[in-house]
Design an enzyme around this catalytic site. Sequence first.
Site, PDB file in Angstrom:
ATOM      1  N   CYS A 126       0.600  -0.994  -0.028  1.00  0.00           N
ATOM      2  CA  CYS A 126       0.113  -0.553   0.027  1.00  0.00           C
ATOM      3  C   CYS A 126       0.752   1.543  -0.360  1.00  0.00           C
ATOM      4  O   CYS A 126       0.110   1.893  -0.710  1.00  0.00           O
ATOM      5  CB  CYS A 126      -1.122   0.239   0.967  1.00  0.00           C
ATOM      6  SG  CYS A 126       0.007  -0.094   2.588  1.00  0.00           S
ATOM      7  N   HIS A 182      -2.876   6.095   4.576  1.00  0.00           N
ATOM      8  CA  HIS A 182      -1.378   6.623   4.744  1.00  0.00           C
ATOM      9  C   HIS A 182      -0.704   8.011   4.288  1.00  0.00           C
ATOM     10  O   HIS A 182      -1.394   8.072   3.237  1.00  0.00           O
ATOM     11  CB  HIS A 182      -0.520   5.140   3.882  1.00  0.00           C
ATOM     12  CG  HIS A 182      -0.828   3.918   4.335  1.00  0.00           C
ATOM     13  ND1 HIS A 182      -0.963   3.840   5.812  1.00  0.00           N
ATOM     14  CD2 HIS A 182      -0.238   2.360   4.049  1.00  0.00           C
ATOM     15  CE1 HIS A 182      -1.257   2.052   5.969  1.00  0.00           C
ATOM     16  NE2 HIS A 182      -0.467   1.677   4.949  1.00  0.00           N
TER      17      HIS A 182
END
Length: 334
Positions: free
Chosen positions: A125, A238
Amino acid sequence: MRVAIVGATGAVGHELMQVLEKSSLKIDELQLYASPRSEGKKLPFKGEELTVRVTPEGAIDADVVLASAGGSVSKALAHKWAEGGAVVIDNSSAFRYDADVPLVVPEVNGEAALQHKGIIANPNCTTAIAVVAVAPIHRKYGVKRMIVSTYQATSGAGQKGMDELLAETHKVLHGQEAGNAEFAHPIPFNVIPHIDVFQDNGYTKEEMKVVWETRKIIGDESLQISCTAVRIPTLRTHSEAITLELEKPATPDEIRELLAGAAGVEVRDNPGDKLYPMPLTASGKYDVEVGRIRPSLVFEGGIDLFVAGDQLLKGAALNAVQIAEYLQERGALK
Ligand code: A2P
């Protein structure tokens, strides 16, 4: 086209179903699989209730398998699904470094997906979110060195990670001590510079994934990359501070203009109006937010920037569905 999700009851599985509902993919049938714990569970899809089945040990009768049940399940079963005729788009790290498995972010190297031999890997990710912003810069200005510091959400550890953040924070707010199971230490009110296991070189595997995978996706093994990966107490996006040394010098205005036209990017960069990338604004968004674009004080002509991307979307489910869309649009899927 028949699509199967393996790991449908997990955090990424849930997002896969949401993204598939909105996707342009022509889906005739959606099959849902998970562990025996979830057998018989009903999940909504396009106004219907679909039943979760136990993941089969052998072939799955589908054209595409979107796998997000972890590395051990993929390692054990993905080849069998592929041999059974399905194209497997795998969200785990099981095959990402195999030479004959393309590692794909469609905006960057979609054409690699067309070379698949049954399995296509979805990147880590943190890497997927970074390369959406960095690849256009690399193409135009040539990135020589890239230094990344991450601020990673608990969603990276799946539904259990997000549950732990909420439950343990609740405990602290009620005067109890926080515990930890998914993370190396209690996560509430903490910052943990430890994601995945430590390697012999002192870096964690998460940090090395950013190094290995960015090179493979961008297609440049000479790219110098260093990463510090840190878990923070947020739910699902994130964020990353990225410093780039460039072959050809660039100004922040040039980078802003370049990224404004880049696929998958939203330039959010007006500090005077308190406009910059943040988990609160990037969560739920398909585009990766990029901002705080400024000249590097260390590398002449280099650039510093900050990105925030939804870990469960571009970092996982959305990218996987975009790979399937890329294949279908080019007639490489049913
Ligand atoms: P289950 O809910 O039945 O445990 P997350 O990443 O959010 O933790 O989700 C992991 C997903 O992978 C869940 O859907 C989970 O199903 C599934 N899963 C975990 N272990 C297995 C297994 N051995 N076989 C099939 N699916 C699994």
